[in-house]
Structure formats: C-alpha cells, structure tokens
Design an enzyme around this catalytic site. Structure first.
Site, mmCIF file in Angstrom:
data_model
loop_
_atom_site.group_PDB
_atom_site.id
_atom_site.type_symbol
_atom_site.label_atom_id
_atom_site.label_comp_id
_atom_site.label_asym_id
_atom_site.label_seq_id
_atom_site.Cartn_x
_atom_site.Cartn_y
_atom_site.Cartn_z
ATOM 1 N N SER A 190 0.839 -1.190 0.000
ATOM 2 C CA SER A 190 0.000 0.000 0.000
ATOM 3 C C SER A 190 0.884 1.253 0.000
ATOM 4 O O SER A 190 1.636 1.471 -0.948
ATOM 5 C CB SER A 190 -0.973 -0.043 1.180
ATOM 6 O OG SER A 190 -1.984 0.907 1.036
ATOM 7 N N HIS B 77 -4.143 -1.827 -4.456
ATOM 8 C CA HIS B 77 -5.563 -2.135 -4.219
ATOM 9 C C HIS B 77 -6.402 -1.962 -5.485
ATOM 10 O O HIS B 77 -7.531 -1.472 -5.434
ATOM 11 C CB HIS B 77 -6.119 -1.246 -3.101
ATOM 12 C CG HIS B 77 -5.289 -1.204 -1.871
ATOM 13 N ND1 HIS B 77 -4.943 -2.340 -1.164
ATOM 14 C CD2 HIS B 77 -4.695 -0.150 -1.225
ATOM 15 C CE1 HIS B 77 -4.198 -1.986 -0.116
ATOM 16 N NE2 HIS B 77 -4.029 -0.673 -0.140
#
Length: 246
Positions: free
Chosen positions: A129, A164
């Site tokens: 992330s 993501h």
C-alpha cells in the site's frame, strides 16, 4: 573491478498484515542471499501503530531472519546511529497507511536520503500500500481523503504505482484517468495478492498468492486513452515452490 549491487524494489499487494498464509513474505525473504537476513519494518505510514508492529514481529520472529523495527514518532537513534542501522539491513519492509504523511516524516528525519543510499548499496526495499507507493516517482493515493495522485515519491522505481487495484472502489477508473491525462506517468497497478520484483528499474519477477490476482502495466494511449496490459504471474503454492507462469 568492483561489483555494482543490484538495486531492487518489491511491490506487495499483501503480506503479514492481511494474509494468513505468509506466502508473499516468504517470497520476499527468498530474494535475499543472506542465510539470516536483517529485516527492518518501517511503520511510519501508520504512525508507528503498536498493533502493526506486534503483527510484524509475530510474523517474522519465527522465520529465519533477524527482524527489527524503525520507529520515528519516538525516535531513539541519533543521525549516525540511524544511518548505521538502515545501511546494515538486508530488507527494508514499509507498512501501509498514509503515503503523504510517510514521505513528509521521512524527509524531516533524513530517512528518505538514507533509504536511497541503502538501496544503492543493495538493500532490498519493499512494502504494501503506502509502502509500495513510496518507492515510485508518483502514486495513486487516498492520503488526502478522496482518491487522487501524489507526484513526489522517492523515485527509486520509474513511473507510478497504484495499489488495491481490484479491492477498493474507484481505484481502477481513477488511476486509469490519471495516467490517460498524464497527471501520473505510466506505471504499475497491483491487485491484492500480487508481488512484483523490479531490478534496476525493470520488472524481473511477478507472483501471486491467489489464482485470479494480476499485475498490470498501465500506459497512456493516444491523446486521451489508456492501455492496460495484464502481466503473467507465478502462483505461489507453498513458501518455496512456484508453478509455471499462467
């Protein structure tokens, strides 16, 4: 003639914080030649969240490595100690959270410069992330609330990164639009479960812990279009055995 170290970045769409099987983390450790690599977790993007640190230690202490943690919100090392510590690591593993805050805190403490130096000396840098976003020139982020772009990453990986890609609503169309408009440079989009290894700026390996997860190369196409190419990934079926490319 001196051997020039490989400069390597690993982008992760998973790891100890969200995956119980540990396949991606074992794959990261397999990229390091040291028999017991030193692995430094950097949880800056989460504000050095204690529970996140505990998760890391619980996952890595049983492994054949030497885990440690760099906390900056209650920093204990002086500048010389910080440099010695970071340059001694085989792996720097950056956690998720807020990409913009991560980069700002690093720059205040000079960690950005030290990580670039460690990278040039052969330390493998990786993360999930925000910990994937930070290594590129630019990234797709929700650091400011709504999904947007961030253009001042460390630049150790050319182009941009979007994490993501399949799991957060709006990620895919927003990143595609940013690349199409050239707000962000061409780059790499990771679905959850994917790991991508870059050596000297080039993709040299891609794996996935789930059969359907993909890594994508996303590039502008014409004046306002975008081209998205799904790249083959090896399926991680155990910590040390890979299937052929899909």
């Amino acid at each position: 003639m001196a051997v020039v170290p490989e400069r390597r970045v690993v982008l992760l769409g998973g790891g100890f914080s969200i995956d119980a099987d540990g396949l991606l983390d074992d794959w990261v450790l397999d990229q390091v030649r040291a028999p017991r690599p030193k692995v430094c977790f950097v949880p800056t993007a989460s504000g050095d969240a204690p529970a996140y640190v505990e998760q890391f230690l619980a996952a890595f202490q049983p492994r054949s490595c030497e885990p440690d943690v760099l906390r900056l919100f209650r920093r204990e090392l002086d500048d010389d100690g910080l440099r010695t510590f970071l340059l001694s690591q085989d792996v720097v593993y950056v956690g998720g959270g807020n990409t913009a805050n991560l980069l700002a805190v690093w720059r205040v403490h000079g960690v950005d410069r030290l990580l670039c130096e460690a990278f040039d000396r052969g330390t493998l840098v990786c993360g999930i992330s925000a910990g994937a976003n930070c290594w590129a020139e630019g990234s797709h982020t929700d650091s400011f609330g709504p999904l947007t772009h961030l253009s001042d990453g460390l630049g150790l990986l050319p182009g941009s990164v979007c994490p993501h890609y399949d799991s957060e609503p709006g990620r895919r169309p927003s990143y595609r639009a940013a690349v199409a408009s050239r707000t962000l440079p061409a780059g790499w989009a990771l679905e959850d479960g994917v790991g991508a290894l870059f050596t000297d700026g080039q993709l040299t390996g891609s794996v996935t812990r789930t059969p359907r997860a993909r890594l994508y190369r996303v590039e502008p196409d014409g004046d306002s279009g975008v081209r998205e190419q799904a790249l083959p990934c090896r399926l991680l079926v155990s910590a040390h055995r890979l299937t052929p490319p899909a």
